[in-house]
Write an enzyme that holds these catalytic residues in place. Structure first.
Site, PDB file in Angstrom:
ATOM      1  N   LYS A 263       0.890  -1.242   0.341  1.00  9.75           N
ATOM      2  CA  LYS A 263      -0.151   0.049  -0.461  1.00  9.75           C
ATOM      3  C   LYS A 263       0.988   1.369  -0.041  1.00  9.75           C
ATOM      4  CE  LYS A 263      -4.233  -1.394   2.381  1.00  9.75           C
ATOM      5  NZ  LYS A 263      -5.117  -1.861   1.929  1.00  9.75           N
ATOM      6  N   ARG A 337     -10.228 -11.623   2.266  1.00  7.90           N
ATOM      7  CA  ARG A 337     -10.650 -12.634   1.306  1.00  7.90           C
ATOM      8  C   ARG A 337     -10.518 -14.249   1.489  1.00  7.90           C
ATOM      9  NH1 ARG A 337     -11.489  -9.622  -3.733  1.00  7.90           N
ATOM     10  NH2 ARG A 337     -11.239  -8.341  -2.620  1.00  7.90           N
TER      11      ARG A 337
HETATM   12  N1  BES Z   1      -7.559  -3.892   4.528  1.00  7.86           N
HETATM   13  C1  BES Z   1      -7.962  -3.104   2.942  1.00  7.86           C
HETATM   14  C2  BES Z   1      -9.595  -2.614   3.137  1.00  7.86           C
HETATM   15  C3  BES Z   1      -9.670  -1.780   3.659  1.00  7.86           C
HETATM   16  C4  BES Z   1      -9.360   0.276   2.928  1.00  7.86           C
HETATM   17  C5  BES Z   1     -10.471  -1.567   5.005  1.00  7.86           C
HETATM   18  C6  BES Z   1      -9.394   0.810   2.786  1.00  7.86           C
HETATM   19  C7  BES Z   1     -10.453  -0.531   5.767  1.00  7.86           C
HETATM   20  C8  BES Z   1     -10.085   0.455   4.900  1.00  7.86           C
HETATM   21  C9  BES Z   1      -8.393  -4.388   2.862  1.00  7.86           C
HETATM   22  O1  BES Z   1      -7.540  -5.944   2.706  1.00  7.86           O
HETATM   23  C10 BES Z   1      -7.643  -4.289   0.839  1.00  7.86           C
HETATM   24  O2  BES Z   1      -6.446  -4.051   0.652  1.00  7.86           O
HETATM   25  N2  BES Z   1      -8.833  -4.596   0.131  1.00  7.86           N
HETATM   26  C11 BES Z   1      -7.743  -3.259  -1.658  1.00  7.86           C
HETATM   27  C12 BES Z   1      -8.583  -3.910  -2.386  1.00  7.86           C
HETATM   28  C13 BES Z   1      -8.491  -4.692  -3.468  1.00  7.86           C
HETATM   29  C14 BES Z   1      -7.118  -4.943  -3.979  1.00  7.86           C
HETATM   30  C15 BES Z   1      -9.102  -5.894  -4.875  1.00  7.86           C
HETATM   31  C16 BES Z   1      -8.908  -2.168  -1.778  1.00  7.86           C
HETATM   32  O3  BES Z   1      -9.767  -2.050  -1.309  1.00  7.86           O
HETATM   33  O4  BES Z   1      -8.185  -1.945  -2.141  1.00  7.86           O
HETATM   34 MN    MN Z   2      -5.416  -5.438   2.098  1.00  9.30          MN
END
Ligand code: BES
Ligand code: MN
Ligand code: ZN
Length: 485
Positions: A263, A337
């Site tokens: 990230k 997931r």
């Molecule tokens: N934990 C994150 C989702 C999230 C983002 C929760 C911001 C709370 C605040 C999750 O693991 C994630 O990174 N999801 C990705 C999925 C994508 C790579 C398909 C996302 O939402 O960007």
């Molecule tokens: Mn994630």
């Protein structure tokens, strides 16, 4: 902060907060107060607060009038919580050590009174333990709330609300603590302490056991971390022998860097609360267990840390889940997931649930869709979905139903494995839900709550400080109360 019931106001306490309904000023108030309230446009709207001072002889008393809204309002309970919360927001760090909370003027039932006190108790939770230099005028001063004028039975109702508050506070603590304090093993230890002596049964699987069970998806997420992954189950048998349990499953990613699909740095600290689903499940279970709910309930939490490392999984890796289905991991940041699919499968094998509901901070896309007002709800069963929406209305853990369907499901087919862990650019929350649905057995009623926008708040609310909201704990408690007890 203690809540104590008294027959009359203790004489040494010079601050009184009186709960009043909208447009219904109690009789016998000092005229200066009544004038002051009018001049300040105090009407008694939910959570509105007016403060004044009165003198009698040479003693001066500080008096607050606190609005509870219309007596017949649909959301009366939430308005009462707001009123209780508003009192505490005002005086928690005010320098006052005690206050009298006068409930006599608002015509409250025992459960109405419980709602005011729950709001007060929840709003008093704060996490100052690392702030060693907090100036004394910012520190918590309020220690005791003396409740007077409570209706008959309010003390009994309060016992139940206090159990619920305990659960919500546990959720807030787990969510607030940083990832160097709350990681999979310490999460388990904190639960062992919280549930000690309650009669709840705790099961913990380590990496070796999960490996033997074939949980390649969950273990793949944790493999780049120095912290060992854990699967935690808390079981409460408060119902009839043989009644199938309600099962709740939580995403417990104690920190989500994204892994190799790392990230961006700004805001990454938020990912300490990527265990908010597991936090909700742990707190919901603690509420149920503390009030000895007459239901069979299990909470299952998949606990991992998602880190980049020489041993971390790579984009393109194929993992085999406990269900036997294979997954192409195209993005290591879509890890929730992967954790949940093994936790969900294991929970179904182990507990034969009446219904299974997962909670997860699963997708940023959920926040794009619903902001910070509603969690997204996905379900294969209308009764289950309706029960969750309704419980959420009661506790203000709001949920909005989202669609599922075969057209969305296709989007996660993979050319090399049974599925891939990301869909395309669009409908990101739905493709995530479709992924989870592939691990739900035929005939099992399942719901998925994507609570990414609900766990943390950058502003204070009726029942929380800025920060952890405690979302989900009360929802779980209320859903069980409504549907399984
Ligand atoms: N934990 C994150 C989702 C999230 C983002 C929760 C911001 C709370 C605040 C999750 O693991 C994630 O990174 N999801 C990705 C999925 C994508 C790579 C398909 C996302 O939402 O960007
Ligand atoms: Mn994630
Ligand atoms: Zn995540």
């Amino acid at each position: 902060m203690q809540i104590e019931f008294s027959a009359s106001a203790p004489s040494q306490v010079s601050l009184t907060a009186t709960i009043v309904n909208k447009g219904d000023m109690p009789a016998g108030l000092d005229t200066a107060l009544v004038k002051g309230a009018e001049a300040s446009r105090f009407k008694g709207s939910p959570g509105q607060l007016f403060e004044g001072f009165t003198t009698s002889g040479d003693t001066v008393a500080r008096v607050a009038l606190v609005g509870a809204g219309d007596k017949g309002a649909d959301n009366r309970r939430l308005n009462l919580e707001k009123a209780g919360g508003a009192v505490i927001a005002k005086y928690l760090r005010s320098g006052e050590e005690a206050l009298v909370l006068d409930l006599s003027a608002a015509g409250l039932s025992a459960s109405d009174a419980g709602a005011v006190l729950l709001g007060a108790k929840l709003r008093s939770w704060a996490h100052d333990k690392y702030r060693t230099k907090l100036s004394s005028d910012k520190q918590i001063s309020l220690k005791t709330v003396h409740v007077v004028g409570a209706p008959d039975g309010a003390d009994t109702d309060w016992e139940r609300q206090a159990a619920i508050a305990r659960g919500v506070e546990f959720t807030k603590m787990l969510v607030t603590e940083p990832a160097n304090i709350v990681y999979p093993e310490s999460f388990v230890e904190l639960c062992k302490e919280a549930f000690a002596g309650t009669g709840a049964e705790i099961t913990v699987l380590g990496e070796k056991e999960m490996g033997e069970l074939g949980m390649g998806a969950l273990l793949g997420v944790g493999q780049g971390s120095r912290r060992e992954s854990r699967l935690l189950a808390i079981k409460w048998n408060g119902g009839n022998d043989g009644d199938k349990p309600s099962v709740f499953v939580g995403k417990g990613v104690t920190f989500d860097t994204g892994g190799i699909s790392i990230k961006p740095a700004p805001g990454m600290e938020d990912m300490k609360w990527d265990m908010g689903g597991a936090g909700a499940v742990a707190g919901g279970m603690l509420a149920l267990v503390s009030r000895k709910a007459k239901a069979n309930v299990v909470g299952v939490m998949g606990l991992v840390e998602n880190m980049p490392d020489g041993n971390a999984q790579r984009p393109g890796d194929v993992v085999t889940s406990m269900s036997g289905q294979t997954i192409e991991v195209l993005n290591t940041d879509a890890e929730g997931r992967l954790v949940l699919c093994d936790a969900l499968h294991w929970a179904q094998e182990e507990y034969d649930p009446a219904h299974i509901v997962d909670f997860a901070t699963l997708t940023g896309a959920m926040m794009v869709a619903l902001g910070n007002e509603y969690g997204g709800l996905f379900a294969n069963d209308d009764t289950l979905a309706d029960g969750l929406v309704s419980a959420g209305k009661t506790t203000d853990d709001k949920l909005w139903r989202m669609p599922l369907g075969p057209e969305y499901d296709k989007l996660i087919n993979s050319p090399i494995a049974d599925m891939k862990n990301i869909g395309g650019r669009w409908a990101g929350s739905i493709t995530a839900a479709q992924f989870l649905q592939r691990f739900i057995k035929k005939g099992v009623a399942w719901a998925h709550c994507d609570i990414a926008g609900m766990v943390w708040s950058d502003k204070p609310g009726a029942t929380h400080e800025k920060g952890a909201t405690g979302y989900g704990a009360r929802l779980i408690d209320q859903f069980v109360a409504d549907n399984a007890e």
